[in-house]
Design a protein around this motif. Structure first.
Motif, PDB file in Angstrom:
ATOM      1  N   MET A 167      38.510  14.310  63.133  1.00  0.00           N
ATOM      2  CA  MET A 167      38.761  14.469  64.536  1.00  0.00           C
ATOM      3  C   MET A 167      40.217  14.826  64.722  1.00  0.00           C
ATOM      4  SD  MET A 167      38.445  11.685  67.568  1.00  0.00           S
ATOM      5  CE  MET A 167      39.936  10.802  67.201  1.00  0.00           C
ATOM      6  N   GLY A 168      40.485  15.794  65.499  1.00  0.00           N
ATOM      7  CA  GLY A 168      41.822  16.134  65.910  1.00  0.00           C
ATOM      8  C   GLY A 168      41.815  16.400  67.397  1.00  0.00           C
ATOM      9  N   LEU A 190      47.505  11.267  63.476  1.00  0.00           N
ATOM     10  CA  LEU A 190      47.722  11.620  62.071  1.00  0.00           C
ATOM     11  C   LEU A 190      46.392  11.637  61.338  1.00  0.00           C
ATOM     12  CD1 LEU A 190      50.805   9.365  61.183  1.00  0.00           C
ATOM     13  CD2 LEU A 190      50.806  11.837  61.564  1.00  0.00           C
ATOM     14  N   THR A 191      46.351  12.279  60.194  1.00  0.00           N
ATOM     15  CA  THR A 191      45.148  12.275  59.372  1.00  0.00           C
ATOM     16  C   THR A 191      44.951  10.890  58.763  1.00  0.00           C
ATOM     17  OG1 THR A 191      45.348  14.617  58.879  1.00  0.00           O
ATOM     18  CG2 THR A 191      44.080  13.300  57.316  1.00  0.00           C
ATOM     19  N   GLY A 192      43.726  10.379  58.839  1.00  0.00           N
ATOM     20  CA  GLY A 192      43.403   9.078  58.262  1.00  0.00           C
ATOM     21  C   GLY A 192      42.200   8.453  58.929  1.00  0.00           C
ATOM     22  N   SER A 193      41.909   7.223  58.549  1.00  0.00           N
ATOM     23  CA  SER A 193      40.767   6.488  59.079  1.00  0.00           C
ATOM     24  C   SER A 193      41.225   5.203  59.741  1.00  0.00           C
ATOM     25  CB  SER A 193      39.782   6.137  57.953  1.00  0.00           C
ATOM     26  OG  SER A 193      39.250   7.307  57.394  1.00  0.00           O
ATOM     27  N   PRO A 245      33.919   3.432  63.806  1.00  0.00           N
ATOM     28  CA  PRO A 245      34.841   4.035  62.850  1.00  0.00           C
ATOM     29  C   PRO A 245      35.418   5.327  63.436  1.00  0.00           C
ATOM     30  CG  PRO A 245      32.580   4.458  62.183  1.00  0.00           C
ATOM     31  CD  PRO A 245      32.523   3.566  63.396  1.00  0.00           C
ATOM     32  N   ILE A 246      36.690   5.561  63.199  1.00  0.00           N
ATOM     33  CA  ILE A 246      37.369   6.765  63.678  1.00  0.00           C
ATOM     34  C   ILE A 246      38.012   7.446  62.479  1.00  0.00           C
ATOM     35  CG2 ILE A 246      39.192   7.682  65.165  1.00  0.00           C
ATOM     36  CD1 ILE A 246      36.920   6.421  66.757  1.00  0.00           C
ATOM     37  N   ASN A 247      37.658   8.708  62.264  1.00  0.00           N
ATOM     38  CA  ASN A 247      38.249   9.514  61.199  1.00  0.00           C
ATOM     39  C   ASN A 247      38.977  10.683  61.823  1.00  0.00           C
ATOM     40  OD1 ASN A 247      37.167   8.062  58.920  1.00  0.00           O
ATOM     41  ND2 ASN A 247      35.176   8.853  59.568  1.00  0.00           N
ATOM     42  N   CYS A 248      40.246  10.828  61.511  1.00  0.00           N
ATOM     43  CA  CYS A 248      41.057  11.911  62.055  1.00  0.00           C
ATOM     44  C   CYS A 248      41.457  12.865  60.937  1.00  0.00           C
ATOM     45  CB  CYS A 248      42.336  11.366  62.703  1.00  0.00           C
ATOM     46  SG  CYS A 248      42.037  10.332  64.126  1.00  0.00           S
TER      47      CYS A 248
END
Length: 82
Positions: A1-2, A49-52, A69-72
């Protein structure tokens, strides 16, 4: 996600507490004034930022809680010099 994403809420009174596991990865908030959703309130998540991480949503009226859960994954386009 961005960027910013909105969560589809099916019920609730619009009075929510939000907790992000890692505020360096993402942020969350609510927006009011929407039509077609309960109490006119939408929850959004914005990737930083990129990450979980996770988003914990609590309905303050019922004290029901849901953890998502959130994944970026943020993409930056290459520089024209690359």
């Amino acid at each position: 996600m961005g960027g910013r994403r909105y969560l589809g809420i099916e019920s609730g009174n619009g009075d929510y507490s939000l907790e992000i596991g890692n505020a360096h990865i993402a942020s969350a908030g609510t927006e009011i004034g929407w039509s077609g959703v309960p109490a006119g309130c939408q929850i959004y998540v914005t990737g930083i930022l990129t990450g979980s991480t996770y988003l914990k949503v609590t309905d303050n009226a019922t004290q029901e809680t849901c953890t998502l859960p959130i994944n970026c994954l943020l993409y930056t386009s290459p520089s024209p010099r690359d």
